[in-house]
Design a protein around this motif. Structure first.
Motif, PDB file in Angstrom:
ATOM      1  N   ARG A  49       0.807  -1.228   0.000  1.00 19.95           N
ATOM      2  CA  ARG A  49       0.000   0.000   0.000  1.00 19.95           C
ATOM      3  C   ARG A  49       0.838   1.275   0.000  1.00 19.95           C
ATOM      4  NH1 ARG A  49      -0.510   2.093   5.206  1.00 19.95           N
ATOM      5  NH2 ARG A  49       0.131   0.712   6.915  1.00 19.95           N
ATOM      6  N   GLN A  50       2.142   1.147  -0.222  1.00 15.58           N
ATOM      7  CA  GLN A  50       3.001   2.326  -0.231  1.00 15.58           C
ATOM      8  C   GLN A  50       3.776   2.423  -1.536  1.00 15.58           C
ATOM      9  OE1 GLN A  50       5.107   1.550   3.547  1.00 15.58           O
ATOM     10  NE2 GLN A  50       4.184   3.411   4.334  1.00 15.58           N
ATOM     11  N   ASN A  51       3.073   2.459  -2.638  1.00 16.30           N
ATOM     12  CA  ASN A  51       3.749   2.651  -3.912  1.00 16.30           C
ATOM     13  C   ASN A  51       2.822   3.375  -4.882  1.00 16.30           C
ATOM     14  OD1 ASN A  51       2.647   0.638  -6.143  1.00 16.30           O
ATOM     15  ND2 ASN A  51       2.610  -0.488  -4.212  1.00 16.30           N
ATOM     16  N   VAL A  78      -3.844   0.946  -9.161  1.00 21.86           N
ATOM     17  CA  VAL A  78      -4.065   0.033 -10.288  1.00 21.86           C
ATOM     18  C   VAL A  78      -3.811  -1.411  -9.886  1.00 21.86           C
ATOM     19  CG1 VAL A  78      -3.751   1.641 -12.195  1.00 21.86           C
ATOM     20  CG2 VAL A  78      -1.745   0.665 -11.099  1.00 21.86           C
ATOM     21  N   ASN A  79      -2.840  -1.635  -8.993  1.00 26.69           N
ATOM     22  CA  ASN A  79      -2.611  -2.993  -8.502  1.00 26.69           C
ATOM     23  C   ASN A  79      -3.782  -3.472  -7.650  1.00 26.69           C
ATOM     24  OD1 ASN A  79      -0.069  -3.636  -9.645  1.00 26.69           O
ATOM     25  ND2 ASN A  79       0.953  -2.352  -8.134  1.00 26.69           N
ATOM     26  N   ASP A  80      -4.355  -2.550  -6.897  1.00 28.62           N
ATOM     27  CA  ASP A  80      -5.544  -2.852  -6.097  1.00 28.62           C
ATOM     28  C   ASP A  80      -6.705  -3.267  -7.003  1.00 28.62           C
ATOM     29  OD1 ASP A  80      -7.633  -2.818  -4.140  1.00 28.62           O
ATOM     30  OD2 ASP A  80      -8.016  -0.712  -4.604  1.00 28.62           O
ATOM     31  N   LYS A  81      -6.899  -2.523  -8.070  1.00 28.97           N
ATOM     32  CA  LYS A  81      -7.966  -2.827  -9.026  1.00 28.97           C
ATOM     33  C   LYS A  81      -7.759  -4.208  -9.645  1.00 28.97           C
ATOM     34  CE  LYS A  81     -10.258  -0.783 -13.096  1.00 28.97           C
ATOM     35  NZ  LYS A  81     -10.019  -1.836 -14.105  1.00 28.97           N
ATOM     36  N   PHE A  82      -6.519  -4.509 -10.008  1.00 28.95           N
ATOM     37  CA  PHE A  82      -6.186  -5.793 -10.616  1.00 28.95           C
ATOM     38  C   PHE A  82      -6.454  -6.935  -9.635  1.00 28.95           C
ATOM     39  CE2 PHE A  82      -2.576  -8.719 -12.090  1.00 28.95           C
ATOM     40  CZ  PHE A  82      -3.369  -9.321 -13.056  1.00 28.95           C
ATOM     41  N   ALA A  83      -6.050  -6.752  -8.384  1.00 28.85           N
ATOM     42  CA  ALA A  83      -6.264  -7.786  -7.365  1.00 28.85           C
ATOM     43  C   ALA A  83      -7.752  -8.067  -7.170  1.00 28.85           C
ATOM     44  CB  ALA A  83      -5.630  -7.347  -6.042  1.00 28.85           C
ATOM     45  N   GLY A 115       4.426  -1.254   2.778  1.00 28.07           N
ATOM     46  CA  GLY A 115       5.593  -1.554   1.958  1.00 28.07           C
ATOM     47  C   GLY A 115       5.283  -1.425   0.481  1.00 28.07           C
ATOM     48  N   LYS A 116       6.334  -1.566  -0.358  1.00 29.94           N
ATOM     49  CA  LYS A 116       6.170  -1.476  -1.808  1.00 29.94           C
ATOM     50  C   LYS A 116       6.183  -2.843  -2.467  1.00 29.94           C
ATOM     51  CE  LYS A 116       9.686   1.181  -2.672  1.00 29.94           C
ATOM     52  NZ  LYS A 116      10.659   2.036  -3.392  1.00 29.94           N
ATOM     53  N   TYR A 117       7.067  -3.721  -1.992  1.00 29.07           N
ATOM     54  CA  TYR A 117       7.204  -5.079  -2.543  1.00 29.07           C
ATOM     55  C   TYR A 117       7.464  -5.063  -4.047  1.00 29.07           C
ATOM     56  CZ  TYR A 117       5.164  -6.038   1.997  1.00 29.07           C
ATOM     57  OH  TYR A 117       4.910  -6.069   3.360  1.00 29.07           O
ATOM     58  N   ASN A 118       8.146  -4.020  -4.502  1.00 33.12           N
ATOM     59  CA  ASN A 118       8.520  -3.871  -5.922  1.00 33.12           C
ATOM     60  C   ASN A 118       7.318  -3.708  -6.851  1.00 33.12           C
ATOM     61  OD1 ASN A 118      11.279  -4.177  -5.257  1.00 33.12           O
ATOM     62  ND2 ASN A 118      11.063  -6.403  -5.292  1.00 33.12           N
ATOM     63  N   GLN A 119       6.150  -3.473  -6.286  1.00 26.45           N
ATOM     64  CA  GLN A 119       4.945  -3.337  -7.101  1.00 26.45           C
ATOM     65  C   GLN A 119       4.835  -1.967  -7.750  1.00 26.45           C
ATOM     66  OE1 GLN A 119       1.776  -4.518  -4.449  1.00 26.45           O
ATOM     67  NE2 GLN A 119       2.437  -6.652  -4.412  1.00 26.45           N
ATOM     68  N   ASP A 120       5.747  -1.077  -7.413  1.00 29.93           N
ATOM     69  CA  ASP A 120       5.770   0.230  -8.057  1.00 29.93           C
ATOM     70  C   ASP A 120       6.340   0.142  -9.470  1.00 29.93           C
ATOM     71  OD1 ASP A 120       8.179  -0.454  -6.560  1.00 29.93           O
ATOM     72  OD2 ASP A 120       8.984   1.458  -7.243  1.00 29.93           O
ATOM     73  N   LEU A 121       6.863  -1.026  -9.836  1.00 35.86           N
ATOM     74  CA  LEU A 121       7.493  -1.195 -11.144  1.00 35.86           C
ATOM     75  C   LEU A 121       6.519  -1.564 -12.243  1.00 35.86           C
ATOM     76  CD1 LEU A 121      10.641  -3.225  -9.975  1.00 35.86           C
ATOM     77  CD2 LEU A 121      10.518  -0.774 -10.495  1.00 35.86           C
ATOM     78  N   SER A 122       5.303  -1.976 -11.876  1.00 36.75           N
ATOM     79  CA  SER A 122       4.347  -2.436 -12.881  1.00 36.75           C
ATOM     80  C   SER A 122       2.921  -2.193 -12.405  1.00 36.75           C
ATOM     81  CB  SER A 122       4.559  -3.927 -13.158  1.00 36.75           C
ATOM     82  OG  SER A 122       3.528  -4.445 -13.974  1.00 36.75           O
ATOM     83  N   PRO A 123       1.997  -1.878 -13.318  1.00 36.14           N
ATOM     84  CA  PRO A 123       0.599  -1.641 -12.928  1.00 36.14           C
ATOM     85  C   PRO A 123      -0.179  -2.917 -12.618  1.00 36.14           C
ATOM     86  CG  PRO A 123       0.846  -1.428 -15.296  1.00 36.14           C
ATOM     87  CD  PRO A 123       2.227  -1.579 -14.740  1.00 36.14           C
ATOM     88  N   ARG A 124       0.383  -4.074 -12.954  1.00 31.23           N
ATOM     89  CA  ARG A 124      -0.265  -5.346 -12.602  1.00 31.23           C
ATOM     90  C   ARG A 124       0.787  -6.244 -11.960  1.00 31.23           C
ATOM     91  NH1 ARG A 124      -2.011  -4.809 -17.958  1.00 31.23           N
ATOM     92  NH2 ARG A 124      -4.102  -3.898 -18.148  1.00 31.23           N
ATOM     93  N   SER A 125       1.166  -5.909 -10.746  1.00 30.52           N
ATOM     94  CA  SER A 125       2.207  -6.646 -10.029  1.00 30.52           C
ATOM     95  C   SER A 125       1.696  -7.004  -8.642  1.00 30.52           C
ATOM     96  CB  SER A 125       3.467  -5.788  -9.925  1.00 30.52           C
ATOM     97  OG  SER A 125       4.472  -6.452  -9.195  1.00 30.52           O
ATOM     98  N   LEU A 126       1.694  -8.302  -8.320  1.00 33.04           N
ATOM     99  CA  LEU A 126       1.120  -8.758  -7.065  1.00 33.04           C
ATOM    100  C   LEU A 126       1.985  -9.840  -6.427  1.00 33.04           C
ATOM    101  CD1 LEU A 126      -2.588  -9.213  -8.246  1.00 33.04           C
ATOM    102  CD2 LEU A 126      -1.673  -7.256  -6.966  1.00 33.04           C
TER     103      LEU A 126
END
Length: 377
Positions: free
Chosen positions: A227-229, A234-239, A262-273
């Protein structure tokens, strides 16, 4: 001269002592930080009012984190006391805007694109399933590599190209995500349609991740969104879209969605989980079942599909589903036509009697003259 020599020797001894102490301190932290989540214990989150357990996880839980459970009820963490956490119910979440029109969503978000590409990697490359390997941790060769490979095969059978990066990111510590960031960055440069970081949980309770479809048990999947990226929305929407499709065709497959600090590297892509397939006290086979179901859900969401689901429950775009949709559409059109004919008949007789002028105008059936003007005819 002797005094100066002694002072120099003392300084050298102190310096060496400092170096030795620093070495042992660093070694201690490295050893401590590499202990897996399964050994550190896990967090239990309970409801504020009832005290019922909402979920358990080996991931760190912080105040402000929130969770959407199987029934799509949203809880926010309001207190963390050691490994015990308290969460407050906020609302029942609507996963997609038009939940009654899931068919339209599952036509494939990217169905028009020619290329189909999904990327997989494993940040915690040691994670294993104890009943399968006899241990929960195998540095550099954890069972999660095998789970990712099964997911890759399931997607490839559906005509999807998969990149499974098998880089190792040991040890299993707080720096693992920084080490795996280089891997995630390389994958993001390929512009895949989705990037999944494959894990398993460290909860020592198999019931936390066990469910069944048609009497067949499998290990459930928990989705984790950082939740910190900048890509959080958009990742929330995808999930949520993945859960909506899975809930429709494989109810119980998605354990829930955890929104962690945290970010968990999800700031690198709009569909990253992050995907957690079962927990370490379950056999890998339980995760393999859910992998195939998950692959089917993702394939339908991103690309649509004609085939039935992995358990023969019917795909979202099967011929029968389309016939049902068409049948419903024609039924609705028929009802509208009947209503129009009834109203039209009423207006015809009303106007014939000279009593329905104003009413007919409100429906646009008859034009009236403007004040002070003339009829066009």
């Amino acid at each position: 001269m002797k005094i100066k020599l002694r002072i120099r020797m003392v300084k050298m001894m102190n310096k060496q002592t400092l170096i030795d102490s620093s070495f042992f301190i660093i070694l201690f932290f490295l050893l401590f930080s590499s202990v897996s989540y399964a050994e550190q214990g896990h967090f239990t989150v309970i409801a504020e009012k009832s005290g019922d357990t909402i979920f358990e996880t080996a991931m760190a839980v912080s105040v402000g984190d929130y969770y959407i459970n199987e029934q799509n009820k949203k809880y926010r963490i309001i207190k963390v006391d050691g490994k015990k956490c308290v969460a407050k119910f906020e609302e029942t979440v609507k996963l997609i805007e038009d939940e009654d029109n899931l068919f339209a969503l599952s036509q494939g978000l990217l169905a028009q694109n020619g290329n189909k590409l999904i990327a997989l990697y494993n940040t915690h490359s040691d994670e294993s399933y104890k009943p399968t390997s006899g241990t929960h941790s195998e540095p550099g060769k954890g069972d999660v590599f095998n789970v990712a490979a099964v997911l890759a095969q399931a997607l490839e059978k559906k005509g999807i190209e998969v990149i499974h990066n098998k880089s190792k990111h040991d040890p299993h510590d707080g720096g693992a995500y920084e080490r795996s960031r280089r891997t995630a960055t390389r994958l993001a440069r390929r512009r895949p349609d989705a990037i999944f970081d494959i894990h398993r949980d460290g909860v020592p309770n198999s019931k936390e991740y066990t469910a069944n479809i048609n009497g067949k048990k499998f290990g459930q999947v928990r989705i984790v969104v950082g939740r910190q990226n900048p890509q959080m929305k958009v990742n929330d929407k995808f999930a949520k879209e993945i859960k909506a499709v899975s809930d429709k065709y494989y109810p119980g497959l998605i354990k829930g969605i955890f929104y962690a600090k945290g970010k968990y590297n999800q700031d690198l892509s709009p569909r990253s989980l992050i995907l957690e397939f079962a927990t370490y006290v379950q056999p890998q086979e339980a995760a393999n079942v859910s992998v195939n179901l998950f692959a089917d859900s993702v394939s339908k969401l991103l690309y649509g599909g004609e085939e039935e689901g992995a358990l023969g429950l019917g795909g979202t775009t099967t011929a029968q589903t389309k016939r049902n949709e068409s049948s419903g559409a024609f039924s609705a059109i028929g009802i509208i036509l009947v209503i129009v004919l009834v109203i039209g008949g009423f207006l015809f007789f009303a106007n014939k009697g000279g009593a329905g002028g104003a009413f007919s105008n409100s429906l646009g059936v008859k034009e009236e003259k403007d004040d002070g003007g003339e009829d066009d005819n």
